[in-house]
Design an enzyme around this catalytic site. Sequence first.
Site, mmCIF file in Angstrom:
data_model
loop_
_atom_site.group_PDB
_atom_site.id
_atom_site.type_symbol
_atom_site.label_atom_id
_atom_site.label_comp_id
_atom_site.label_asym_id
_atom_site.label_seq_id
_atom_site.Cartn_x
_atom_site.Cartn_y
_atom_site.Cartn_z
ATOM 1 N N LYS A 191 1.270 4.322 -2.854
ATOM 2 C CA LYS A 191 1.039 5.742 -2.602
ATOM 3 C C LYS A 191 2.292 6.578 -2.848
ATOM 4 O O LYS A 191 2.196 7.756 -3.218
ATOM 5 C CB LYS A 191 0.514 5.939 -1.176
ATOM 6 C CG LYS A 191 -0.868 5.340 -0.954
ATOM 7 C CD LYS A 191 -1.882 5.867 -1.964
ATOM 8 C CE LYS A 191 -3.286 5.344 -1.734
ATOM 9 N NZ LYS A 191 -4.264 5.885 -2.700
ATOM 10 N N TYR A 204 0.831 -1.201 0.000
ATOM 11 C CA TYR A 204 0.000 0.000 0.000
ATOM 12 C C TYR A 204 0.868 1.256 0.000
ATOM 13 O O TYR A 204 0.660 2.179 -0.799
ATOM 14 C CB TYR A 204 -0.926 0.003 1.218
ATOM 15 C CG TYR A 204 -1.734 1.264 1.375
ATOM 16 C CD1 TYR A 204 -2.865 1.490 0.597
ATOM 17 C CD2 TYR A 204 -1.369 2.237 2.310
ATOM 18 C CE1 TYR A 204 -3.606 2.652 0.741
ATOM 19 C CE2 TYR A 204 -2.108 3.398 2.457
ATOM 20 C CZ TYR A 204 -3.220 3.602 1.683
ATOM 21 O OH TYR A 204 -3.951 4.759 1.821
#
Length: 262
Positions: free
Chosen positions: A157, A153
Amino acid sequence: MTALPAILITGASSGIGATYAERLALRGHDLVLVARDRGRLDSLAAGLTARCGVAIDVLQADLTDADDLALVEARLRDDARIGILINNAGMAQSGGFVQQGGAAIERLVALNITAPTRLAAAIAPRLVQAGAGAIVNLGSVVGFAPEFGMTVYGASKAFVLFMSQGLAHELGPRGVYVQAVLPAATRTEIWTRAGIDVATLADMMDVGELVDAALAGFDRREAVTIPPLHVAARWDALDGARQQLLGDIRQAQAAERYRAVA
């Protein structure tokens, strides 16, 4: 009076996306709302149309599905009314790296990296030709923090931030504004969907406060907006250190510390 551009928002059925829709409808923008949940989209669109008097189109799509993604790309390429893209759709990660199966990794990368990249690529040529418009990409402060353990994750990002900064350099001189918005933990459904108990997360920001701050950054034309960062100079220092690091790179030779001692 110049008409306001229409805005396409992904992940618009709840949370940050739905709040963006509300705030932007109140500003008078027509909207194209994209998400998987048609019922929620229809309900949101009907309420905002009645309340704000704007035109709202609903586009049901799963951005991890190739055909659905192509449908949204086509809308961005062909609909000249759309002058702003908000790449909001995304998913979080539960568990450490060794608990992530291949299918889960593929789905996260498809939604957090592939979809926003392709959607930005779909609209960018038309915005450049017009010499106006904007692309907003939702990232996360987790992209700064490998210590948090959300490796896939966080990496996704970090990609969003880099892409936003790169696009700002490429498209900014041609009239297109690009903003990266980096929230910290925000009170949305993304955590429940990832199997994370929100009760274990302290000091979460309210979604309305997050979007209002992001829009304040948008109005100021910030390249990077970090709503939970209270000392703005920290970002300036980080970016300045990055540029100094680049200035110290001499690509023709390895650094002295890596050279073999005779």
